[in-house]
Design a protein around this motif. Sequence first.
Motif, short mmCIF file in Angstrom:
data_model
loop_
_atom_site.label_atom_id
_atom_site.label_comp_id
_atom_site.label_asym_id
_atom_site.label_seq_id
_atom_site.Cartn_x
_atom_site.Cartn_y
_atom_site.Cartn_z
N ARG A 71 -6.74 7.24 -0.28
CA ARG A 71 -5.76 8.13 -0.87
C ARG A 71 -4.36 7.64 -0.58
NH1 ARG A 71 -8.72 13.62 1.34
NH2 ARG A 71 -10.39 13.70 -0.21
N ALA A 72 -3.49 7.77 -1.55
CA ALA A 72 -2.09 7.39 -1.37
C ALA A 72 -1.50 8.16 -0.19
CB ALA A 72 -1.29 7.68 -2.63
N GLY A 73 -0.68 7.46 0.59
CA GLY A 73 -0.05 8.06 1.76
C GLY A 73 -0.70 7.65 3.05
N SER A 74 -1.88 7.01 2.96
CA SER A 74 -2.54 6.52 4.17
C SER A 74 -3.16 5.16 3.89
CB SER A 74 -3.62 7.50 4.64
OG SER A 74 -4.68 7.57 3.72
N ILE A 75 -3.44 4.43 4.94
CA ILE A 75 -4.09 3.11 4.84
C ILE A 75 -5.40 3.17 5.60
CG2 ILE A 75 -3.92 0.66 5.38
CD1 ILE A 75 -0.88 0.91 5.36
N ASP A 76 -6.48 2.82 4.93
CA ASP A 76 -7.78 2.70 5.59
C ASP A 76 -7.91 1.29 6.13
OD1 ASP A 76 -9.19 5.33 4.97
OD2 ASP A 76 -8.56 4.69 2.97
N CYS A 77 -8.15 1.15 7.42
CA CYS A 77 -8.21 -0.16 8.06
C CYS A 77 -9.52 -0.34 8.79
CB CYS A 77 -7.04 -0.34 9.03
SG CYS A 77 -7.05 -1.92 9.93
N LEU A 78 -10.29 -1.33 8.39
CA LEU A 78 -11.46 -1.74 9.15
C LEU A 78 -10.95 -2.52 10.34
CD1 LEU A 78 -14.62 -1.72 8.97
CD2 LEU A 78 -14.42 -4.03 8.05
N ASP A 79 -10.91 -1.87 11.48
CA ASP A 79 -10.18 -2.36 12.65
C ASP A 79 -11.06 -3.27 13.50
OD1 ASP A 79 -8.44 -2.72 14.72
OD2 ASP A 79 -8.59 -0.68 15.51
N LEU A 80 -10.72 -4.57 13.53
CA LEU A 80 -11.46 -5.51 14.37
C LEU A 80 -10.91 -5.57 15.79
CD1 LEU A 80 -12.25 -8.50 11.97
CD2 LEU A 80 -13.37 -6.29 12.21
N GLY A 81 -9.73 -5.02 16.01
CA GLY A 81 -9.18 -4.91 17.37
C GLY A 81 -9.04 -6.22 18.11
N LEU A 136 0.81 -1.21 0.00
CA LEU A 136 0.00 0.00 0.00
C LEU A 136 0.85 1.27 0.00
CD1 LEU A 136 -3.03 -0.96 2.25
CD2 LEU A 136 -2.68 -1.23 -0.19
N ALA A 137 2.16 1.11 0.02
CA ALA A 137 3.05 2.26 -0.15
C ALA A 137 3.27 2.57 -1.62
CB ALA A 137 4.39 1.99 0.52
N ALA A 138 2.75 1.73 -2.52
CA ALA A 138 2.89 1.97 -3.96
C ALA A 138 1.80 2.94 -4.40
CB ALA A 138 2.78 0.65 -4.72
#
Length: 336
Positions: A70-80, A25-27
């Motif tokens: 958006r590039a530069g960030s990661i969206d994470c559906l966080d199950l914790g 995801l850094a690409a």
Amino acid sequence: MARPVIAITMGDAAGVGPEVVAKALAAPDLYRSCRPLVVGDANRLRKAVDITGVGLEVRSVDAPEDGTYRAGSIDCLDLGVIPEDLAFGVLSPVAGEGAYQFVRAATELAVAGRVHAICTAPLNKEALQAAGHRYPGHTELLAALTGTPEVSMMLSAPKLRVVHVTTHIGLVDAVAKIEPGLVARTIRRGHETLRKSGVERPRIAVCGINPHAGENGLFGHGEEEDKIAPAIARCRGEGIDVSGPLPADTVFFRAVRGDFDLVVAMYHDQGHGPVKVLGLDVGVNITIGLPVIRTSVDHGTAFDIAGTGRADEASMLEALRQAVELAPEVEEEPAS
């Protein structure tokens, strides 16, 4: 055309899954073709970002619709579900349970049409079963979660695609399980998948079981004639361009040379070996026959290098690329 949302399951948190996800995801080019949503644990992903040095922000979201993509960030559906002190490189039922929950959540979203494809990082089969989930791997787990009675595993590498009649069972059991109906259904699933991916008239080769495909009855007990040939005849009658049974010791060379678009392998190692010789970092695993699109890296959890930042993201990037290619068309994206 709008970008599809690809749900990326983080895999076994004790393995290299979080790291290959972070690196992939850094690409920045990735975000031009899709909206990647990690289904996993945000804190573990932040740790992977630190380990790999990719310098991305991890944003916790509650739903796919909340992502910015958006590039530069990661969206994470966080199950914790992953504890802060979980060790890298150590088999853990906690990590196995987490891997299961990531796949379950992604599958539910895909079935509901809220994401357009699933791309999976590697889970550890022993950890999965230690957590009480008795599945040999992703393929069987996804089939159970979607209520699909039968699916096939396809491996894809540059110049070679292989679909398997049997996978995670012993060799003696595999030979016993192979029968004309199963072989024909596997050929059809492979044919349909290639047609959907743009191959207008796929050329399919079918392996034999015995050396030299039985050599006209010289080797084995007539398995090629009884178990495989009737399926090939049936599929030819349906207009499928299929050849065989062919000797497995030469058919993969012929496929790489360009004679065939797909090889049907009879059992796990017959198909996996040639693909993995081409390189673990370029292979992709595709589950065909599901009501949802699923692709995966074609490597394991690599406990020996987990937590070091050395894991190669090439297979994850290729799996994401193929998920995008196979995903249904998306009419529009919500306004950002």
